[in-house]
Design a protein around this motif. Structure first.
Motif, PDB file in Angstrom:
ATOM      1  N   GLU A  59       2.328   9.736  -0.680  1.00 37.68           N
ATOM      2  CA  GLU A  59       2.524  10.852   0.199  1.00 37.68           C
ATOM      3  C   GLU A  59       2.361  10.569   1.562  1.00 37.68           C
ATOM      4  O   GLU A  59       2.763  11.313   2.692  1.00 37.68           O
ATOM      5  N   SER A  60       2.148   9.286   1.745  1.00 34.24           N
ATOM      6  CA  SER A  60       2.101   8.729   3.290  1.00 34.24           C
ATOM      7  C   SER A  60       3.684   8.838   4.145  1.00 34.24           C
ATOM      8  O   SER A  60       3.928   8.812   5.219  1.00 34.24           O
ATOM      9  N   GLN A  65      10.812   7.058  10.738  1.00 36.97           N
ATOM     10  CA  GLN A  65       9.878   8.211  10.114  1.00 36.97           C
ATOM     11  C   GLN A  65       9.641   7.543   8.627  1.00 36.97           C
ATOM     12  O   GLN A  65       9.565   8.246   7.705  1.00 36.97           O
ATOM     13  N   VAL A  66       9.878   6.184   8.537  1.00 39.67           N
ATOM     14  CA  VAL A  66       9.111   5.551   7.295  1.00 39.67           C
ATOM     15  C   VAL A  66       7.563   5.630   7.509  1.00 39.67           C
ATOM     16  O   VAL A  66       7.045   5.927   8.576  1.00 39.67           O
ATOM     17  N   LEU A  83       0.789  -1.376  -0.017  1.00 37.54           N
ATOM     18  CA  LEU A  83       0.188  -0.011  -0.114  1.00 37.54           C
ATOM     19  C   LEU A  83       0.805   1.260  -0.019  1.00 37.54           C
ATOM     20  O   LEU A  83       0.576   2.421  -0.427  1.00 37.54           O
ATOM     21  N   SER A  84       2.021   1.115   0.552  1.00 39.93           N
ATOM     22  CA  SER A  84       2.769   2.326   0.658  1.00 39.93           C
ATOM     23  C   SER A  84       3.250   2.771  -0.876  1.00 39.93           C
ATOM     24  O   SER A  84       3.569   3.841  -0.969  1.00 39.93           O
ATOM     25  N   VAL A 115      -1.630  14.514   6.711  1.00 40.96           N
ATOM     26  CA  VAL A 115      -1.557  13.282   5.985  1.00 40.96           C
ATOM     27  C   VAL A 115      -1.480  11.864   6.864  1.00 40.96           C
ATOM     28  O   VAL A 115      -2.138  10.949   6.375  1.00 40.96           O
ATOM     29  N   ARG A 116      -0.845  12.167   8.361  1.00 39.70           N
ATOM     30  CA  ARG A 116      -0.931  10.949   9.166  1.00 39.70           C
ATOM     31  C   ARG A 116      -2.389  10.513   9.280  1.00 39.70           C
ATOM     32  O   ARG A 116      -2.811   9.555   9.172  1.00 39.70           O
TER      33      ARG A 116
END
Length: 411
Positions: A165-166, A263-264, A159-160, A174-175
């Motif tokens: 933008e995730s 921060q992935v 999905l990433s 966004v989060r």
């Protein structure tokens, strides 16, 4: 003469009491280490050195047996008293009066939603349940007998690539969007993996249904024009999802936090957390209970099995917990839920063995003195099996609600 009130200790006395005095017998030096909330900081030990070349004292704690890795107000557990709370609310109250999406809001935001907030929250979740058609093609590429948890982990990670933008994890808006996407899409991913191993076509979501009702539809729908989920099964899933939503700093949660600290994006981090859950020592305990009950075969064999356990010749699965030294509060709720489910599905043939095993163990001083009480896994597998789920699907059923806990700890 009336007794005089004892004067309050001076502020500096209180400060002194909230410290730990450590004397290093190697050097004779004494150090004062602050105590806060019953803990000391490991870095405060670094000052304890034998000489200038010494790196400093470190702690060694494999498996975090006595290490607090973070401060959190999400979940509170008192293992000795058998207490579990989400954001201050007892798990018993939430299981009785709430549903999973409302509890999810509570875990993420710290308070129960108002009616307007809940409607907005529910709408955002239920209208993000669909998967991109290419994601469906990714899932269809797995072998016909692929393990559903392997499919789940791979699809969440994929999905990433569909939501680049995730990666902007510093942006609150966004989060939030990724949080709602993940909570919305994990039942769809789970249901597609279930249909895949059964050789059935995937069923798209119906956003007119509830969260658990829609999940049941995607699992079971065949040729019905309009699928109506069984309310008893839907309620049972709501309860089971609430009970499994979060549970402090366990293996999967620590994986989510550790991976997320780079921060992935949350999809990649959650794939790692789900991989941790895939392990039999984390998400496979209820499967081990079913194996044990199957091996016992008949209720008449329970006393002999108990004696073998006491002699060290076997293990009593589903009893005892690393945290709980009392009856797991989730186990009591699941036992009540099991009764409701069995009225609809018929009694699981292993139930009689389980009840007799529990009865004898709770009366035997060997288990009582060791504080071995039934935990959440003892009855959950029986419910899932009665509802028709294959054992391989159990960790996926665990991952759906735990998504909320992982995201709350991540955000």
């Amino acid at each position: 003469m009336a007794s005089q009130p004892t004067p309050a200790p001076a502020a500096n006395d209180n400060a002194a009491r909230e410290t730990l005095s450590i004397t290093d017998n190697r050097t004779g030096k004494t150090y004062q280490v602050p105590i806060r909330d019953g803990t000391i900081r490991a870095m405060d030990l670094r000052q304890i050195k034998t000489d200038a070349e010494d790196f400093g004292l470190m702690t060694y704690d494999p498996a975090f047996m006595n290490t607090a890795s973070t401060r959190s107000s999400i979940t509170f557990i008192d293992g000795d008293k058998g207490i579990l709370r989400y954001r201050g609310y007892p798990i018993e109250q939430l299981a009785e009066k709430s549903n999973f999406l409302e509890t999810a809001y509570l875990i993420l935001y710290g308070e129960l939603p108002t009616e307007a907030q809940y409607k907005d929250w529910e709408y955002k979740i239920l209208h993000r349940t669909f998967l991109h058609e290419n994601i469906k093609m990714v899932m269809q590429a797995f072998r016909y007998d692929a393990h559903p948890m392997g499919m789940f982990i791979s699809t969440v990670a994929a999905l990433s690539t569909y939501y680049p933008e995730s990666a902007q994890v510093g942006d609150p808006e966004v989060r939030f969007k990724q949080i709602t996407r993940l909570i919305a899409k994990v039942p769809t991913i789970a249901a597609f993996s279930y249909r895949h191993i059964r050789g059935l076509p995937y069923v798209y979501p119906d956003n007119d249904l509830s969260y658990t009702g829609n999940f049941l539809r995607m699992l079971d729908m065949m040729t019905q024009v309009k699928y109506e989920p069984d309310p008893v099964k839907a309620h049972a899933l709501d309860v089971l999802f609430i009970l499994h939503a979060d549970h402090e700093q366990n293996c999967g949660t620590n994986a989510m936090r550790a991976i997320g600290s780079s921060q992935v994006d949350p999809y990649s981090a959650m794939a790692g957390a789900a991989a941790a859950l895939y392990g039999p020592l984390h998400g496979g305990a209820n499967e081990e209970v079913l194996k044990m009950l199957t091996q016992i075969e008949h209720v008449k064999n329970v006393p002999a099995f108990i004696e073998k356990v006491k002699k060290g010749e076997g293990r009593l699965m589903g009893f005892g917990h690393r945290v709980y030294k009392n009856y797991d509060p989730r186990a009591k709720i699941i036992k009540r839920t099991a009764d409701q489910v069995f009225q609809t599905t018929g009694v699981n043939p292993l139930l009689e063995i389980a009840l007799e095993l529990e009865r004898i163990a709770l009366q035997d001083d060997y288990f009582v003195s060791r504080k071995l009480y039934p935990n959440v896994d003892f009855y959950s597998g029986l419910i899932y099996q009665a509802m028709g789920f294959p054992v391989a699907f159990f960790p996926v059923l665990f991952a759906i609600p735990r998504t909320v806990g992982w995201l709350a700890q991540w955000v």
